[in-house]
Design an enzyme around this catalytic site. Sequence first.
Site, PDB file in Angstrom:
ATOM      1  N   ASP A 178      40.893  11.494  43.568  1.00 46.81           N
ATOM      2  CA  ASP A 178      42.189  10.927  44.619  1.00 46.81           C
ATOM      3  C   ASP A 178      43.305  10.746  43.633  1.00 46.81           C
ATOM      4  O   ASP A 178      43.270  11.020  42.172  1.00 46.81           O
ATOM      5  CB  ASP A 178      41.789   9.534  45.051  1.00 46.81           C
ATOM      6  N   HIS A 224      41.318  17.817  45.427  1.00 44.65           N
ATOM      7  CA  HIS A 224      41.421  16.552  46.300  1.00 44.65           C
ATOM      8  C   HIS A 224      40.259  16.226  47.011  1.00 44.65           C
ATOM      9  O   HIS A 224      40.265  15.345  47.738  1.00 44.65           O
ATOM     10  CB  HIS A 224      42.480  16.966  47.061  1.00 44.65           C
TER      11      HIS A 224
END
Length: 414
Positions: A388, A384
Amino acid sequence: MNVEEGQTVEEWAPVTTVRSDKATVEITSRYTGVVKKVHYAVGDEAKTGSALIDIEVADGVADDVPAVSNNDDAPSAPSPPPPAPAAASAPAPAPVAAAPVASTPAPVPQAPAGRKKSLASPAVRRIAMQHKVNINDVHGTGRDGMVLKGDILAFIEGGKVVAAPAPVSSSALVGSGASIAQDRTIDIKGFAKVMVKTMTAATAVPHFGYCDEIDMTALVALRGSLKDQAEAAGVKLSYMPFMLKAASIALTKYPVLNSSVSADATQLTYKGAHNIGIAMDTKDGLVVPNVKNVQNLSIVEIAAELNRLQKDGAAGRLSSSDLSGGTFTLSNIGSIGGTYASPVLVLPEVCIGAVSKIQRVPRFGENDEVIATSIMRVSWSADHRVIDGATMARFSNVWKDALENPGSMLLHLR
Ligand code: CAO
């Protein structure tokens, strides 16, 4: 270790098996002579280049058999000639990772006072112990009186052995009041030790999780119709090759999922090749070999390579090339069972997917009719820091579409 101190060892005879992060390598002896010192016990971590054993040769103690480099597949000894065929009684090479140790050690046969301790390899000693044979009672026909496997068997056939008592089954202990639950501590070694290192490092990376379900009905039918044909060509065709091809198609569209992050997290490298790793359950634990250049392979070529990796993985024969260079990973935990998983990244890769067992479940059709459908769940984890959620979801949709409409993969045939 296949040798012990005092034992005679032949040049090129297997001495031990060493496992590095990347491969498992058999180390052979450089010399013929008597083992004077064994520097490491089974399961120890050997320092690269350090001596494993000292061997006394005819003109003094020779140097040693060195430990393999962590980065190499082969020992640093000169390339050996083809090894001589091992005698039937030769000990089989024992893996470095030891089997769990029994909490009560088995009795070691003692040499009677005044008698010379018999020479025998650990494998032969094990056979002797299993049959409750005192090895010192056995006449050794090997070199320097070494006791061979055949000597033990001949001794047993001669009727000089008391049969080992039948093991007591745990059910026999139920209700007897005997305590059967004992703690036991083992060392974390081999691939498990590598897993400690890699998984601990990976959990420092924030994981984004995303799950979906895939309608595999069409693919189940397609694979069913192609399976025998592939088998006739010597290839076992499971669902994995289709999943790898579909991943490669989706990676072409979303190449950021095929990237890697530098150790200091300042750079992202988009990888050219789709080297797709497969989490593999082997007798030695979890390994993740990869199929190289999936973008250039047909589904049957992926299947053939997967078959090879599975065979080599089962035999503990995967090479460092098989285990390195992966760019993306899939884990088919569904071949064992389950619905959802939380896969952990294989750094420096940025995405891993785990798939569930394909199950027949009811789903609604276009007119609200109930249809028996083959459903597989996928659980993605992405890095992350650089991926995204929207990109992960879009990638997953392309992968899902390819699997739900397997005919569309024809368009990507090479
Ligand atoms: N759903 C339903 N059936 C499945 C399935 C699934 N998800 N996955 C495999 N099968 C079927 C195969 O199609 C095959 O069926 P046939 O006998 O009819 O051909 C059978 O189960 C055996 O498949 P396989 O396991 O030998 O082969 P594969 O290519 O599907 O999987 C591999 C290969 C290496 C991924 C698998 O053997 C394995 O090791 N899985 C465990 C992975 C794992 O441990 N993941 C966790 C990692 S984190 O610790």
